[in-house]
Design a protein around this motif. Structure first.
Motif, PDB file in Angstrom:
ATOM      1  N   GLU A 264       0.859  -1.180   0.000  1.00  0.00           N
ATOM      2  CA  GLU A 264       0.000   0.000   0.000  1.00  0.00           C
ATOM      3  C   GLU A 264       0.896   1.230   0.000  1.00  0.00           C
ATOM      4  O   GLU A 264       1.973   1.223   0.598  1.00  0.00           O
ATOM      5  N   LEU A 265       0.448   2.287  -0.653  1.00  0.00           N
ATOM      6  CA  LEU A 265       1.101   3.582  -0.529  1.00  0.00           C
ATOM      7  C   LEU A 265       0.342   4.364   0.532  1.00  0.00           C
ATOM      8  O   LEU A 265      -0.885   4.426   0.499  1.00  0.00           O
ATOM      9  N   VAL A 266       1.058   4.949   1.479  1.00  0.00           N
ATOM     10  CA  VAL A 266       0.425   5.731   2.533  1.00  0.00           C
ATOM     11  C   VAL A 266       1.151   7.056   2.690  1.00  0.00           C
ATOM     12  O   VAL A 266       2.371   7.127   2.551  1.00  0.00           O
ATOM     13  N   LYS A 267       0.377   8.109   2.959  1.00  0.00           N
ATOM     14  CA  LYS A 267       0.944   9.402   3.309  1.00  0.00           C
ATOM     15  C   LYS A 267       0.967   9.465   4.823  1.00  0.00           C
ATOM     16  O   LYS A 267      -0.042   9.206   5.469  1.00  0.00           O
ATOM     17  N   VAL A 268       2.124   9.802   5.378  1.00  0.00           N
ATOM     18  CA  VAL A 268       2.266   9.868   6.829  1.00  0.00           C
ATOM     19  C   VAL A 268       2.720  11.271   7.207  1.00  0.00           C
ATOM     20  O   VAL A 268       3.729  11.763   6.693  1.00  0.00           O
TER      21      VAL A 268
ATOM     22  N   TRP B  11     -11.469   9.493   8.677  1.00  0.00           N
ATOM     23  CA  TRP B  11     -12.098  10.773   8.380  1.00  0.00           C
ATOM     24  C   TRP B  11     -13.241  10.557   7.404  1.00  0.00           C
ATOM     25  O   TRP B  11     -13.277   9.558   6.682  1.00  0.00           O
ATOM     26  N   GLU B  12     -14.176  11.486   7.400  1.00  0.00           N
ATOM     27  CA  GLU B  12     -15.320  11.421   6.499  1.00  0.00           C
ATOM     28  C   GLU B  12     -15.713  12.839   6.102  1.00  0.00           C
ATOM     29  O   GLU B  12     -15.739  13.734   6.943  1.00  0.00           O
ATOM     30  N   ILE B  13     -16.007  13.034   4.816  1.00  0.00           N
ATOM     31  CA  ILE B  13     -16.417  14.332   4.296  1.00  0.00           C
ATOM     32  C   ILE B  13     -17.680  14.144   3.468  1.00  0.00           C
ATOM     33  O   ILE B  13     -17.679  13.376   2.507  1.00  0.00           O
ATOM     34  N   PRO B  14     -18.776  14.850   3.833  1.00  0.00           N
ATOM     35  CA  PRO B  14     -19.973  14.794   2.989  1.00  0.00           C
ATOM     36  C   PRO B  14     -19.704  15.538   1.675  1.00  0.00           C
ATOM     37  O   PRO B  14     -19.082  16.596   1.679  1.00  0.00           O
ATOM     38  N   GLN B  15     -20.148  14.945   0.560  1.00  0.00           N
ATOM     39  CA  GLN B  15     -19.888  15.550  -0.740  1.00  0.00           C
ATOM     40  C   GLN B  15     -21.026  15.207  -1.699  1.00  0.00           C
ATOM     41  O   GLN B  15     -21.232  14.037  -2.030  1.00  0.00           O
ATOM     42  N   ASN B  16     -21.771  16.226  -2.118  1.00  0.00           N
ATOM     43  CA  ASN B  16     -22.873  16.054  -3.065  1.00  0.00           C
ATOM     44  C   ASN B  16     -23.865  14.974  -2.629  1.00  0.00           C
ATOM     45  O   ASN B  16     -24.266  14.130  -3.416  1.00  0.00           O
ATOM     46  N   GLY B  17     -24.250  14.986  -1.379  1.00  0.00           N
ATOM     47  CA  GLY B  17     -25.221  14.019  -0.874  1.00  0.00           C
ATOM     48  C   GLY B  17     -24.652  12.655  -0.549  1.00  0.00           C
ATOM     49  O   GLY B  17     -25.356  11.795  -0.046  1.00  0.00           O
ATOM     50  N   ALA B  18     -23.382  12.440  -0.833  1.00  0.00           N
ATOM     51  CA  ALA B  18     -22.720  11.177  -0.500  1.00  0.00           C
ATOM     52  C   ALA B  18     -21.583  11.492   0.477  1.00  0.00           C
ATOM     53  O   ALA B  18     -21.385  12.645   0.843  1.00  0.00           O
ATOM     54  N   SER B  19     -20.868  10.485   0.881  1.00  0.00           N
ATOM     55  CA  SER B  19     -19.733  10.695   1.786  1.00  0.00           C
ATOM     56  C   SER B  19     -18.477  10.076   1.212  1.00  0.00           C
ATOM     57  O   SER B  19     -18.517   8.997   0.637  1.00  0.00           O
ATOM     58  N   ARG B  20     -17.368  10.788   1.374  1.00  0.00           N
ATOM     59  CA  ARG B  20     -16.039  10.236   1.090  1.00  0.00           C
ATOM     60  C   ARG B  20     -15.395   9.982   2.437  1.00  0.00           C
ATOM     61  O   ARG B  20     -15.583  10.748   3.377  1.00  0.00           O
ATOM     62  N   TRP B  21     -14.643   8.916   2.532  1.00  0.00           N
ATOM     63  CA  TRP B  21     -13.955   8.649   3.780  1.00  0.00           C
ATOM     64  C   TRP B  21     -12.612   8.002   3.496  1.00  0.00           C
ATOM     65  O   TRP B  21     -12.333   7.549   2.386  1.00  0.00           O
ATOM     66  N   GLY B  22     -11.773   7.985   4.503  1.00  0.00           N
ATOM     67  CA  GLY B  22     -10.459   7.380   4.372  1.00  0.00           C
ATOM     68  C   GLY B  22      -9.775   7.332   5.725  1.00  0.00           C
ATOM     69  O   GLY B  22     -10.400   7.570   6.758  1.00  0.00           O
TER      70      GLY B  22
END
Length: 117
Positions: free
Chosen positions: A57-61, A85-96
């Motif tokens: 995996e590539l990870v940013k630290v 983390w989670e960000i609401p975006q256009n009625g959906a959510s992005r997370w990581g």
């Protein structure tokens, strides 16, 4: 969402620096750099993490202050934790998951018994 740190067992992973550390920009328009509570710049390093089975995996630290590492070096992040983390975006959510470490040091600077696999 609660932001609870998740400890990462780095002893079961091998890390290689892929891209040198750069200051983390929080606002592309102004060029504002992220800082910690003490006012130190936060640097992001891109690391390749490989487990015992060869999965990669590539990870940013992120670290407070610039780590003394260069691309191609085997490195060890100390006290590494992940944050979901989670960000609401256009009625959906992005997370990581974002990763932070107290420091990232070259393997050559670590005592033999403390190196990752």
């Amino acid at each position: 969402m609660r932001n609870i740190p998740i400890p990462v067992d780095v002893h079961r992973l091998r890390f290689t620096c892929v891209k040198a550390a750069r200051p983390r920009v929080v606002d592309q328009d102004t060029g504002k750099i992220k800082t910690d509570k003490e006012g130190n710049k936060i640097y992001e390093s891109v690391l390749l993490a490989e487990d015992e089975l060869g999965r990669i995996e590539l990870v940013k630290v992120g670290t407070s202050g610039q780590p003394p590492i260069a691309p191609g070096q085997d490195v060890v992040p100390t006290a590494m934790v992940g944050y979901v983390w989670e960000i609401p975006q256009n009625g959906a959510s992005r997370w990581g998951i974002s990763y932070k470490a107290t420091s990232i040091v070259p393997v050559s600077g670590i005592p033999a018994g403390e190196q990752s696999v």
